[in-house]
Write an enzyme that holds these catalytic residues in place. Structure first.
Site, PDB file in Angstrom:
ATOM      1  CB  SER A 124      81.484 -50.816  48.668  1.00 29.97           C
ATOM      2  OG  SER A 124      80.213 -51.385  48.849  1.00 29.97           O
ATOM      3  CE1 TYR A 148      83.295 -55.221  45.640  1.00 31.79           C
ATOM      4  CE2 TYR A 148      81.347 -55.178  47.064  1.00 31.79           C
ATOM      5  CZ  TYR A 148      82.200 -54.543  46.185  1.00 31.79           C
ATOM      6  OH  TYR A 148      81.976 -53.239  45.846  1.00 31.79           O
ATOM      7  CE  LYS A 152      85.479 -52.196  46.294  1.00 33.54           C
ATOM      8  NZ  LYS A 152      86.266 -51.449  45.321  1.00 33.54           N
TER       9      LYS A 152
HETATM   10  N1  UFG Z   1      66.650 -57.563  44.740  1.00 37.31           N
HETATM   11  C1  UFG Z   1      65.551 -58.286  44.346  1.00 37.31           C
HETATM   12  N2  UFG Z   1      65.604 -58.952  43.145  1.00 37.31           N
HETATM   13  C2  UFG Z   1      66.693 -58.921  42.342  1.00 37.31           C
HETATM   14  C3  UFG Z   1      67.815 -58.170  42.744  1.00 37.31           C
HETATM   15  C4  UFG Z   1      67.771 -57.505  43.962  1.00 37.31           C
HETATM   16  O1  UFG Z   1      64.551 -58.354  45.059  1.00 37.31           O
HETATM   17  O2  UFG Z   1      66.680 -59.549  41.271  1.00 37.31           O
HETATM   18  C5  UFG Z   1      66.609 -56.812  46.019  1.00 37.31           C
HETATM   19  C6  UFG Z   1      67.633 -57.270  47.034  1.00 37.31           C
HETATM   20  O3  UFG Z   1      67.154 -58.342  47.793  1.00 37.31           O
HETATM   21  C7  UFG Z   1      67.851 -55.986  47.845  1.00 37.31           C
HETATM   22  C8  UFG Z   1      67.658 -54.874  46.820  1.00 37.31           C
HETATM   23  O4  UFG Z   1      66.918 -55.469  45.749  1.00 37.31           O
HETATM   24  O5  UFG Z   1      66.860 -55.851  48.828  1.00 37.31           O
HETATM   25  C9  UFG Z   1      68.956 -54.329  46.255  1.00 37.31           C
HETATM   26  O6  UFG Z   1      69.758 -55.410  45.785  1.00 37.31           O
HETATM   27  P1  UFG Z   1      71.058 -55.191  44.874  1.00 37.31           P
HETATM   28  O7  UFG Z   1      71.603 -56.527  44.550  1.00 37.31           O
HETATM   29  O8  UFG Z   1      70.753 -54.258  43.765  1.00 37.31           O
HETATM   30  O9  UFG Z   1      72.044 -54.391  45.841  1.00 37.31           O
HETATM   31  P2  UFG Z   1      72.654 -54.806  47.253  1.00 37.31           P
HETATM   32  O10 UFG Z   1      72.232 -53.741  48.212  1.00 37.31           O
HETATM   33  O11 UFG Z   1      72.379 -56.194  47.634  1.00 37.31           O
HETATM   34  O12 UFG Z   1      74.211 -54.726  46.925  1.00 37.31           O
HETATM   35  C10 UFG Z   1      74.804 -53.473  46.644  1.00 37.31           C
HETATM   36  C11 UFG Z   1      75.996 -53.656  45.727  1.00 37.31           C
HETATM   37  C12 UFG Z   1      77.087 -54.434  46.398  1.00 37.31           C
HETATM   38  C13 UFG Z   1      77.385 -53.858  47.734  1.00 37.31           C
HETATM   39  C14 UFG Z   1      76.135 -53.718  48.563  1.00 37.31           C
HETATM   40  C15 UFG Z   1      76.364 -53.077  49.900  1.00 37.31           C
HETATM   41  O13 UFG Z   1      75.620 -54.324  44.542  1.00 37.31           O
HETATM   42  O14 UFG Z   1      78.238 -54.370  45.607  1.00 37.31           O
HETATM   43  O15 UFG Z   1      75.193 -52.924  47.848  1.00 37.31           O
HETATM   44  O16 UFG Z   1      76.787 -51.796  49.741  1.00 37.31           O
HETATM   45  F1  UFG Z   1      78.241 -54.694  48.373  1.00 37.31           F
END
Ligand code: UFG
Length: 337
Positions: A124, A148, A152
């Protein structure tokens, strides 16, 4: 090729099984169904015309693993199985190390025992943590910021040591950016349990009326509109990336890490806009405080995957949104038995 797919009924696993079967591979799935359903097998069969051989087993079960390797002449393994929720990993680190790291060690032991040394590992972009610069290249510093991500990286380190010690291994580490979307049939997709953490499943639940509004975690980041920027990639593109990685390792002994992303960053509000445009659904939202542990911007340098794997993602953000919506409309309660 006979491919063992661990976690093959999960989100990325199921899409990869479809691509494998459609490309003539023989697929064997092992999954403990802790975060997926047996019905996924029927869905894969509906799409491909062929139902994969399935073992409902846990990778922590040594005897079960022995049977799988004894009963099947496996050529390669694609290893998806593992827990993946960042927040949960902070609360239950031991559970994450046990289920992700120990299970992988078990699997590797069996691969050595049965002389199967071709492996594609589901890593990841989380291994980069808060990147020093974007786009992120594979040689960037690896510094995950949660358990997590640590699991990885530990697994990547184990695999690097294994490949160093025995030059027969052929390993690809695939560092996914943000996989979203669903198969165009609407039959398989992501169905998180409970309140979704990730952006797109949450947006989809707002669209179905299950949640009232999207909470946007912060609009004071140094980005185009202040909201977090990520590199979203269609899960079908990602699945194709696994086939390309399998092909690559076939004649490249050793170990290589590859970013799988599109190399394009979208902010949360740009994603909301793309979803609205692609689906005609209005997504009400409210700006909230930043979510602890989030970073401002993350997107991939995709050159290595393009040059060595001949991999390039083809689906754009609107296609990702419309395929996701198609799946959610057909499966508002997810994929159940
Ligand atoms: N976000 C919101 N509201 C929500 C959910 C997310 O504003 O309800 C925003 C987050 O703050 C972020 C973006 O949307 O800016 C993406 O968030 P996600 O949770 O969809 O994804 P992340 O990038 O935080 O996490 C993903 C994977 C993880 C991994 C990470 C880094 O879910 O498993 O990318 O690769 F670790």
């Amino acid at each position: 090729m006979k491919v063992l797919v661990t976690g093959g009924t999960g989100f990325i696993g199921s899409h990869t099984c479809v691509e494998l079967i459609n490309n003539g591979h023989d697929v064997i799935i092992v999954d403990n169904l802790s975060n997926s359903s047996r019905e996924v097998l029927n869905r894969i069969a509906k799409i491909t015309g062929s139902i994969p051989k399935f073992y409902k087993d846990d990778l922590l079960d040594n005897e079960a693993l022995d049977s799988i390797f004894e009963e099947n002449k496996i050529d390669s393994v694609i290893h998806f199985a593992g827990y993946k929720a960042v927040g949960e990993s902070v609360e239950k680190p031991l559970m994450y190390y046990q289920n992700n790291v120990i299970a992988t060690l078990n699997l590797l032991d069996k691969m050595v025992k049965y002389n199967v040394k071709r492996l594609v590992f589901s890593s990841s972009a989380t291994v980069y943590g808060d990147p020093d610069m974007v786009p992120i290249v594979e040689t960037s510093r690896l510094q995950p910021t949660n358990p997590y991500g640590n699991t990885k990286l530990v697994i990547e380190d184990i695999l690097r040591d294994v490949a160093y010690a025995d030059h027969q291994w052929q390993i690809a580490l695939l560092r996914y950016f943000n996989p979203i979307g669903a198969h165009s049939s609407g039959l398989i997709g992501e169905t998180p349990n409970g309140i979704p953490n990730n952006l797109l499943p949450y947006i989809a639940q707002v669209a179905t009326g299950k949640r009232e509004e999207l909470r946007v975690w912060g609009n004071d980041y140094p980005t185009i509109d202040g909201t977090g920027v990520r590199d979203y990639i269609h899960v079908v593109d990602l699945a194709v990336g696994h086939l390309k990685a399998l092909k690559y390792i076939d004649n490249h002994p050793g170990i290589e890490a590859f970013n799988l992303g599109r190399g394009v960053g979208y902010s949360v509000l740009q994603v909301v806009q793309a979803f609205e445009k692609a689906t005609g659904q209005k997504i009400p939202y409210q700006i909230m405080d930043r979510r602890p542990g989030d970073i401002a911007t993350c997107f991939a340098d995709t050159k290595k995957a393009k040059d060595l794997l001949n991999f390039e993602a083809i689906y754009d953000i609107e296609q990702m949104c419309s395929d996701l919506w198609n799946f959610y409309k057909n499966n508002p309660e997810g994929i159940k038995e």
